[in-house]
Write a protein that holds these residues in place. Structure first.
Motif, PDB file in Angstrom:
ATOM      1  N   UNK A  10      24.833 -60.284   2.240  1.00  0.00           N
ATOM      2  CA  UNK A  10      24.711 -58.741   1.947  1.00  0.00           C
ATOM      3  C   UNK A  10      23.821 -58.373   0.547  1.00  0.00           C
ATOM      4  N   UNK A  11      22.531 -58.277   0.785  1.00  0.00           N
ATOM      5  CA  UNK A  11      21.833 -58.234  -0.460  1.00  0.00           C
ATOM      6  C   UNK A  11      21.410 -56.894  -0.444  1.00  0.00           C
ATOM      7  N   UNK A  12      21.424 -56.268  -1.740  1.00  0.00           N
ATOM      8  CA  UNK A  12      20.894 -55.100  -2.438  1.00  0.00           C
ATOM      9  C   UNK A  12      19.703 -55.287  -3.119  1.00  0.00           C
ATOM     10  N   UNK A  33      20.701 -66.930   3.432  1.00  0.00           N
ATOM     11  CA  UNK A  33      19.783 -65.991   4.288  1.00  0.00           C
ATOM     12  C   UNK A  33      20.422 -64.558   3.796  1.00  0.00           C
ATOM     13  N   UNK A  34      19.193 -63.579   3.226  1.00  0.00           N
ATOM     14  CA  UNK A  34      19.663 -62.517   2.871  1.00  0.00           C
ATOM     15  C   UNK A  34      19.489 -61.397   3.849  1.00  0.00           C
ATOM     16  N   UNK A  48      11.937 -55.941  -1.824  1.00  0.00           N
ATOM     17  CA  UNK A  48      12.970 -56.636  -1.601  1.00  0.00           C
ATOM     18  C   UNK A  48      12.872 -57.837  -0.989  1.00  0.00           C
ATOM     19  N   UNK A  49      12.294 -57.961   0.035  1.00  0.00           N
ATOM     20  CA  UNK A  49      12.207 -59.462   0.870  1.00  0.00           C
ATOM     21  C   UNK A  49      11.428 -60.359   0.079  1.00  0.00           C
ATOM     22  N   UNK A  59      15.270 -67.197   3.909  1.00  0.00           N
ATOM     23  CA  UNK A  59      14.787 -66.063   5.041  1.00  0.00           C
ATOM     24  C   UNK A  59      15.307 -64.789   4.719  1.00  0.00           C
ATOM     25  N   UNK A  60      14.845 -63.613   4.649  1.00  0.00           N
ATOM     26  CA  UNK A  60      15.319 -62.192   4.316  1.00  0.00           C
ATOM     27  C   UNK A  60      15.104 -61.165   5.269  1.00  0.00           C
TER      28      UNK A  60
END
Length: 398
Positions: A10-12, A33-34, A48-49, A59-60
């Motif tokens: 889980x990516x902010x 993978x985010x 963000x990606x 992979x995002x």
């Protein structure tokens, strides 16, 4: 550790999760993978990606979940009138089960063995993420770096970021930990760690200070169907669009600011500043419409359950049998909470001034102070005597 070959994080894009992405790759020697949920962060998602991939993600995913968030998470909670400790509209709490749900779905689709989050070992979010994962996919492992690594503070993280060329979004001027979504914006850290210090101006973004709000009140009409807001001033809007528009209206008038010390689920007290302009307007208008459409005993019974419902959300038990069962009861009470509420926005306040409903239980013939033919005031004497039997008997035995 050797069994983990792929992790969904889980990516902010903030300090913690940026470092976690690099740390997981170094520590577990695995693919990362985010997943970033667009829950209304707006400009925070720009680039963000690309940032995730530059930091090492294979992979995002960046997905717009705003309508699902409003329709299936915020609105059910609003129908329940939920307030944690009588004040907090649960803006951060209600977002976590949706993020975790989608993260688990991606992990299953990607064939990942684990999911990861950036919640600290002191916070509530670790519980929310992990309880959701346990409820939906108990076979998946959870990695919680804050409970594993040797870093002790955010200063340590900044040093790690600098060493590995990771951009740092935290500065001395704005030292806050922030969480923004469609429903609210929260601030923690910095001077807020001292409950005696007033929050600085940088700890508010969505709303003007009430003293700087317009001197002229603004009146709006909010339409509801079955407990959900569906229109503003007669204009039908989607759930997410309603919240966005009310955020702007409320923010303009300084509505929805909260500075409080709360009791975290893990056992400590923490101080936070919350801005929830649109949610505050919805909550006030919804309560007001219920006063017209809910039976007295139904309302009182539901109100007695609000603290329990709010705790379920705050503690992370969204996907629990007790919350789902209670939601069925709540939604039954909302079937006729349909109508329009007129509210006045002024200097930080939300003031309902008029309401109407096709299911109104208000009887003007009964309520009037003028002469009527439907209520015999003499009947009240017997009613009071019967009510008094118990207290008279109790006092007589003393």
């Amino acid at each position: 550790m050797s069994d983990i070959r792929k992790v969904v994080l889980a990516y902010s894009g903030g300090l913690d999760t940026s470092i976690i992405l690099k740390w997981i790759k170094m520590t577990y020697d695995c693919e990362v993978v985010t997943f970033t949920a667009d829950l209304g962060q707006e400009e925070e998602l720009d680039g963000l990606e690309d940032k995730a991939k530059k930091t090492g993600a294979s992979k995002a995913y960046v997905e717009d979940l705003q309508e699902e968030f409003a329709r299936d998470f915020i609105f059910p909670m609003m129908r329940a009138g939920a307030l944690y400790e009588g004040r907090y509209l649960l803006g951060t709490s209600i977002a976590r089960p949706l993020i975790a749900k989608r993260m688990v779905e991606i992990a299953l689709a990607e064939g990942a063995q684990a999911v990861a989050h950036g919640a600290t070992g002191k916070g509530n979010d670790q519980v929310r993420f992990e309880l959701t994962s346990m409820a939906l996919a108990p076979q998946i492992t959870t990695i919680a770096p804050w409970r594993e690594w040797t870093f002790k503070s955010r200063t340590d993280l900044v040093n790690f970021a600098t060493e590995h060329g990771i951009p740092v979004p935290v500065t001395k001027e704005k030292p806050y930990s922030c969480d923004r979504n469609l429903l609210h914006l929260s601030f923690e850290g910095g001077e807020l760690e001292d409950p005696w210090l007033e929050a600085g101006p940088a700890s508010y973004l969505l709303s003007v200070p009430p003293e700087k709000a317009p001197d002229q009140a603004e009146v709006i009409e909010l339409g509801f169907e079955a407990g959900n807001p569906v229109s503003i001033n007669g204009e039908q809007l989607s759930p997410a669009a309603i919240i966005k528009k009310l955020n702007k209206l409320g923010g303009k008038h300084g509505v929805g600011r909260l500075d409080m010390v709360e009791n975290r689920f893990v056992g400590m007290k923490s101080r936070g500043v919350y801005e929830t302009p649109g949610g505050t307007i919805i909550h006030a208008a919804h309560r007001d419409l219920e006063s017209l459409t809910l039976d007295r005993e139904v309302m009182h019974m539901r109100d007695s359950l609000i603290p329990r419902y709010a705790e379920m959300v705050y503690y992370g038990f969204w996907f629990s049998p007790e919350r789902e069962t209670l939601q069925v009861m709540i939604d039954k009470t909302q079937e006729k909470v349909t109508g329009t509420v007129r509210v006045k926005l002024y200097k930080g306040g939300v003031y309902p001034v008029a309401r109407k409903s096709p299911y109104s239980l208000y009887n003007m013939d009964l309520a009037t102070f003028e002469a009527d033919k439907v209520y015999d005031q003499k009947d009240a004497a017997g009613f009071i005597r019967l009510q008094g039997l118990r207290v008279r008997g109790f006092k007589a035995k003393k």
